[in-house]
Design a protein around this motif. Sequence first.
Motif, PDB file in Angstrom:
ATOM      1  N   SER A  89       0.853  -1.188   0.000  1.00  0.00           N
ATOM      2  CA  SER A  89       0.000   0.000   0.000  1.00  0.00           C
ATOM      3  C   SER A  89       0.888   1.236   0.000  1.00  0.00           C
ATOM      4  O   SER A  89       1.882   1.295   0.738  1.00  0.00           O
ATOM      5  CB  SER A  89      -0.898   0.000   1.246  1.00  0.00           C
ATOM      6  N   LEU A  90       0.548   2.198  -0.837  1.00  0.00           N
ATOM      7  CA  LEU A  90       1.230   3.491  -0.875  1.00  0.00           C
ATOM      8  C   LEU A  90       0.234   4.555  -0.432  1.00  0.00           C
ATOM      9  O   LEU A  90      -0.739   4.831  -1.134  1.00  0.00           O
ATOM     10  CB  LEU A  90       1.750   3.791  -2.280  1.00  0.00           C
ATOM     11  N   GLN A  91       0.467   5.127   0.739  1.00  0.00           N
ATOM     12  CA  GLN A  91      -0.419   6.152   1.291  1.00  0.00           C
ATOM     13  C   GLN A  91       0.254   7.511   1.181  1.00  0.00           C
ATOM     14  O   GLN A  91       1.442   7.657   1.486  1.00  0.00           O
ATOM     15  CB  GLN A  91      -0.761   5.841   2.748  1.00  0.00           C
ATOM     16  N   ILE A  92      -0.520   8.496   0.745  1.00  0.00           N
ATOM     17  CA  ILE A  92      -0.034   9.868   0.603  1.00  0.00           C
ATOM     18  C   ILE A  92      -0.761  10.747   1.618  1.00  0.00           C
ATOM     19  O   ILE A  92      -2.004  10.790   1.641  1.00  0.00           O
ATOM     20  CB  ILE A  92      -0.264  10.411  -0.821  1.00  0.00           C
ATOM     21  N   PHE A  93       0.000  11.469   2.451  1.00  0.00           N
ATOM     22  CA  PHE A  93      -0.575  12.337   3.482  1.00  0.00           C
ATOM     23  C   PHE A  93      -0.223  13.794   3.215  1.00  0.00           C
ATOM     24  O   PHE A  93       0.870  14.113   2.719  1.00  0.00           O
ATOM     25  CB  PHE A  93      -0.028  11.958   4.868  1.00  0.00           C
ATOM     26  N   ALA A 110      -5.255  -6.381   5.035  1.00  0.00           N
ATOM     27  CA  ALA A 110      -4.144  -5.439   5.010  1.00  0.00           C
ATOM     28  C   ALA A 110      -4.644  -4.007   5.117  1.00  0.00           C
ATOM     29  O   ALA A 110      -4.083  -3.185   5.862  1.00  0.00           O
ATOM     30  CB  ALA A 110      -3.332  -5.626   3.728  1.00  0.00           C
ATOM     31  N   GLN A 111      -5.722  -3.684   4.391  1.00  0.00           N
ATOM     32  CA  GLN A 111      -6.275  -2.337   4.469  1.00  0.00           C
ATOM     33  C   GLN A 111      -6.797  -2.048   5.876  1.00  0.00           C
ATOM     34  O   GLN A 111      -6.609  -0.948   6.411  1.00  0.00           O
ATOM     35  CB  GLN A 111      -7.398  -2.175   3.445  1.00  0.00           C
ATOM     36  N   ARG A 112      -7.453  -3.021   6.489  1.00  0.00           N
ATOM     37  CA  ARG A 112      -7.970  -2.817   7.840  1.00  0.00           C
ATOM     38  C   ARG A 112      -6.847  -2.577   8.836  1.00  0.00           C
ATOM     39  O   ARG A 112      -6.950  -1.712   9.720  1.00  0.00           O
ATOM     40  CB  ARG A 112      -8.797  -4.028   8.265  1.00  0.00           C
ATOM     41  N   LEU A 113      -5.764  -3.326   8.703  1.00  0.00           N
ATOM     42  CA  LEU A 113      -4.648  -3.164   9.626  1.00  0.00           C
ATOM     43  C   LEU A 113      -3.974  -1.807   9.465  1.00  0.00           C
ATOM     44  O   LEU A 113      -3.609  -1.158  10.450  1.00  0.00           O
ATOM     45  CB  LEU A 113      -3.634  -4.288   9.411  1.00  0.00           C
ATOM     46  N   LEU A 114      -3.804  -1.365   8.218  1.00  0.00           N
ATOM     47  CA  LEU A 114      -3.184  -0.061   8.002  1.00  0.00           C
ATOM     48  C   LEU A 114      -4.039   1.059   8.571  1.00  0.00           C
ATOM     49  O   LEU A 114      -3.533   2.081   9.039  1.00  0.00           O
ATOM     50  CB  LEU A 114      -2.939   0.153   6.509  1.00  0.00           C
ATOM     51  N   GLN A 115      -5.353   0.873   8.550  1.00  0.00           N
ATOM     52  CA  GLN A 115      -6.243   1.897   9.082  1.00  0.00           C
ATOM     53  C   GLN A 115      -6.254   1.934  10.608  1.00  0.00           C
ATOM     54  O   GLN A 115      -6.785   2.874  11.203  1.00  0.00           O
ATOM     55  CB  GLN A 115      -7.659   1.674   8.550  1.00  0.00           C
ATOM     56  N   ARG A 116      -5.654   0.916  11.255  1.00  0.00           N
ATOM     57  CA  ARG A 116      -5.584   0.920  12.712  1.00  0.00           C
ATOM     58  C   ARG A 116      -4.811   2.127  13.240  1.00  0.00           C
ATOM     59  O   ARG A 116      -5.058   2.590  14.345  1.00  0.00           O
ATOM     60  CB  ARG A 116      -4.899  -0.366  13.207  1.00  0.00           C
ATOM     61  N   SER A 117      -3.843   2.614  12.467  1.00  0.00           N
ATOM     62  CA  SER A 117      -3.025   3.738  12.920  1.00  0.00           C
ATOM     63  C   SER A 117      -3.634   5.089  12.577  1.00  0.00           C
ATOM     64  O   SER A 117      -3.050   6.123  12.889  1.00  0.00           O
ATOM     65  CB  SER A 117      -1.626   3.633  12.312  1.00  0.00           C
ATOM     66  N   LEU A 118      -4.808   5.096  11.928  1.00  0.00           N
ATOM     67  CA  LEU A 118      -5.451   6.339  11.513  1.00  0.00           C
ATOM     68  C   LEU A 118      -6.665   6.638  12.387  1.00  0.00           C
ATOM     69  O   LEU A 118      -7.253   5.746  12.996  1.00  0.00           O
ATOM     70  CB  LEU A 118      -5.860   6.254  10.044  1.00  0.00           C
ATOM     71  N   THR A 119      -7.074   7.902  12.412  1.00  0.00           N
ATOM     72  CA  THR A 119      -8.205   8.326  13.211  1.00  0.00           C
ATOM     73  C   THR A 119      -8.990   9.382  12.443  1.00  0.00           C
ATOM     74  O   THR A 119      -8.442  10.061  11.565  1.00  0.00           O
ATOM     75  CB  THR A 119      -7.747   8.917  14.556  1.00  0.00           C
ATOM     76  N   PRO A 155      -8.756  14.974  13.607  1.00  0.00           N
ATOM     77  CA  PRO A 155      -7.518  15.614  13.126  1.00  0.00           C
ATOM     78  C   PRO A 155      -6.638  16.155  14.249  1.00  0.00           C
ATOM     79  O   PRO A 155      -5.484  16.508  14.002  1.00  0.00           O
ATOM     80  CB  PRO A 155      -8.032  16.746  12.235  1.00  0.00           C
ATOM     81  N   PHE A 156      -7.163  16.216  15.461  1.00  0.00           N
ATOM     82  CA  PHE A 156      -6.391  16.787  16.563  1.00  0.00           C
ATOM     83  C   PHE A 156      -5.760  15.725  17.461  1.00  0.00           C
ATOM     84  O   PHE A 156      -5.042  16.045  18.407  1.00  0.00           O
ATOM     85  CB  PHE A 156      -7.286  17.709  17.406  1.00  0.00           C
ATOM     86  N   THR A 157      -6.023  14.446  17.170  1.00  0.00           N
ATOM     87  CA  THR A 157      -5.435  13.364  17.950  1.00  0.00           C
ATOM     88  C   THR A 157      -3.996  13.133  17.514  1.00  0.00           C
ATOM     89  O   THR A 157      -3.711  12.975  16.330  1.00  0.00           O
ATOM     90  CB  THR A 157      -6.240  12.062  17.785  1.00  0.00           C
ATOM     91  N   THR A 158      -3.083  13.112  18.479  1.00  0.00           N
ATOM     92  CA  THR A 158      -1.673  12.911  18.153  1.00  0.00           C
ATOM     93  C   THR A 158      -1.184  11.508  18.513  1.00  0.00           C
ATOM     94  O   THR A 158      -0.107  11.109  18.078  1.00  0.00           O
ATOM     95  CB  THR A 158      -0.799  13.934  18.904  1.00  0.00           C
ATOM     96  N   ARG A 159      -1.977  10.747  19.294  1.00  0.00           N
ATOM     97  CA  ARG A 159      -1.540   9.403  19.673  1.00  0.00           C
ATOM     98  C   ARG A 159      -1.649   8.465  18.482  1.00  0.00           C
ATOM     99  O   ARG A 159      -2.622   8.480  17.753  1.00  0.00           O
ATOM    100  CB  ARG A 159      -2.378   8.872  20.831  1.00  0.00           C
ATOM    101  N   ILE A 160      -0.620   7.640  18.280  1.00  0.00           N
ATOM    102  CA  ILE A 160      -0.590   6.683  17.176  1.00  0.00           C
ATOM    103  C   ILE A 160      -0.895   5.292  17.709  1.00  0.00           C
ATOM    104  O   ILE A 160      -0.382   4.879  18.745  1.00  0.00           O
ATOM    105  CB  ILE A 160       0.788   6.677  16.489  1.00  0.00           C
ATOM    106  N   ARG A 161      -1.747   4.583  16.990  1.00  0.00           N
ATOM    107  CA  ARG A 161      -1.970   3.173  17.274  1.00  0.00           C
ATOM    108  C   ARG A 161      -1.380   2.396  16.101  1.00  0.00           C
ATOM    109  O   ARG A 161      -2.032   2.187  15.079  1.00  0.00           O
ATOM    110  CB  ARG A 161      -3.467   2.896  17.420  1.00  0.00           C
ATOM    111  N   ALA A 162      -0.129   1.988  16.231  1.00  0.00           N
ATOM    112  CA  ALA A 162       0.553   1.287  15.138  1.00  0.00           C
ATOM    113  C   ALA A 162      -0.149  -0.027  14.833  1.00  0.00           C
ATOM    114  O   ALA A 162      -0.609  -0.711  15.752  1.00  0.00           O
ATOM    115  CB  ALA A 162       2.009   1.032  15.509  1.00  0.00           C
ATOM    116  N   PRO A 163      -0.243  -0.413  13.562  1.00  0.00           N
ATOM    117  CA  PRO A 163      -0.987  -1.635  13.210  1.00  0.00           C
ATOM    118  C   PRO A 163      -0.372  -2.905  13.771  1.00  0.00           C
ATOM    119  O   PRO A 163      -1.055  -3.920  13.857  1.00  0.00           O
ATOM    120  CB  PRO A 163      -0.961  -1.633  11.670  1.00  0.00           C
TER     121      PRO A 163
END
Length: 449
Positions: free
Chosen positions: A25-29, A146-155, A158-166
């Motif tokens: 997966s290639l994600q662009i932020f 794979a898509q579900r796991l990658l989304q685990r680190s997203l929220t 926009p103001f949340t800074t804590r990361i939940r790594a997949p």
Amino acid sequence: MELLNPIDAVFLTAESREHPMHVGSLQIFERPAEQGTDFVRSLYAELMSATPVRPRFRRRQRRILGNFSSVVWAHGEIDLEYHLRRCALPQPGGTAELLDLVEHLHGTLLDRHRPLWEGRIIEGMAGDRLGLYVKMHHALIDGVSAQRLLQRSLTDDPFTTRIRAPWTVSRTEPEPDVPESLWQQVRHALPRLATEVGGVRSAVRALTEGKLALPLSAPATMFNVPIGGARSIAVGSWPMERIHAVRRATGTTVNDVVLALSAAALREYLCKRNALPDKPLTAMVPVNLRRTGETESEGNLVAALLCDLGTDIADPAQRLAAISTSMRESKRVFTELPRLQALALSALLMSPLGLTFLPGFQALPRVPFNLVISNVPGPRKPVYLQGARLEHNYPLSIPFDGQAMNITVTSTADSFDVGIVGCRRAVPHLSTLIDHLDTALTELEHATC
């Protein structure tokens, strides 16, 4: 140790230098405006401190019956500094430089002596953007998981800074159970094996009664040839509302529209090379078999549907109608079967493909299908990584012998994102398919909306 299921074992066994068996997966932020130059450094540091690591991300292959056996996973410690790294693009940091890097990463084998996944945080992108490329072996995971796991680190905040790594265990869920012993896993698998024998009988009946398109009935094309290890990648994005407008106007599904756009692009690509066969191309379309709320811990749970792409039909609306009918008939057969029987039917449909990995069978006179086209659902609203908004999420999958190109689609809030991966030698000028997709969407809108 942990016992592999048969499909996962096939992905390990079939891998070679020419056939890396990982999905990516290639994600662009879009980098948050208020963040300074240390944003990537702090993001990387927080990800590196994310522990404990889930068993899935500590799995590595272990051979217990010699060099020809790949039936169990071993679990061990993990070196996160190896699996997750930072890298930067040369200037000007545009799409060409980004895809040049990702093509190299996606065409490189994962190290079998380590857990089978890697990630790269990509800096130096134009427009103050940030990239994240992740790849995992298909023996570990299917595309939906794979898509579900990658989304685990997203929220969606926009103001949340804590990361939940997949790869980590959530603070709100218990540690995973210790896997059963190998003997316990074999003993529990035996009753399922007896059930699957009945599933095979039902699968054979579905084929012989003419309810499904048969494998080995697709026409030979320039995509159905032996491939090399070098990869080309093309990506493109369109507003999701345009896809929904066609869907609403025609009474079809998003997946039907995806297949129709792909069919039109393939038709144009082949026509320009005087290589379009008289018979319609056939696509294998993976369909997720997981139930709502079911976890991704069971490896690959995907059914394989064969779809007539109608590439012999010139009219875009008629082609979409033919594709919708083909998918509806295939889905009806699968939905009437229990899950184990649906998996057995998928295995039968896929079985001719396995012959291409055997010496002497690489040039079969007929091909099981022409390519794989996948549609993997993504987040339905904007999501963020430490305040960085996800702009695009390009899924990248696996070409292999006889299947020199793969098309995978997902959605990112209001964006329709397409990732195409092909053998660099067998599929020249892969990027022109993005232009053909753009033309196909415009023509389909004019014909239906």
